[in-house]
Design a protein around this motif. Sequence first.
Motif: not given
Length: 61
Positions: A14-19, A23-30
Amino acid sequence: MKNRIISAVAGIFILTSLLLAIYININWLWFTAFVGANLLQSSITKWCLMEDILTKLGVKD
């Protein structure tokens, strides 16, 4: 032991995907949503894929 490892892995994901979302792309929230959905599913069905993987790796309770 397994519950602590599962909680740690879920927290790291969860913390990695939030980072990554910041910093990379908002789609990581999926990915964050996927982890949350899996946690909800395992609480309802009492089945967790990560627990099965840890068992096969020889991690004791």
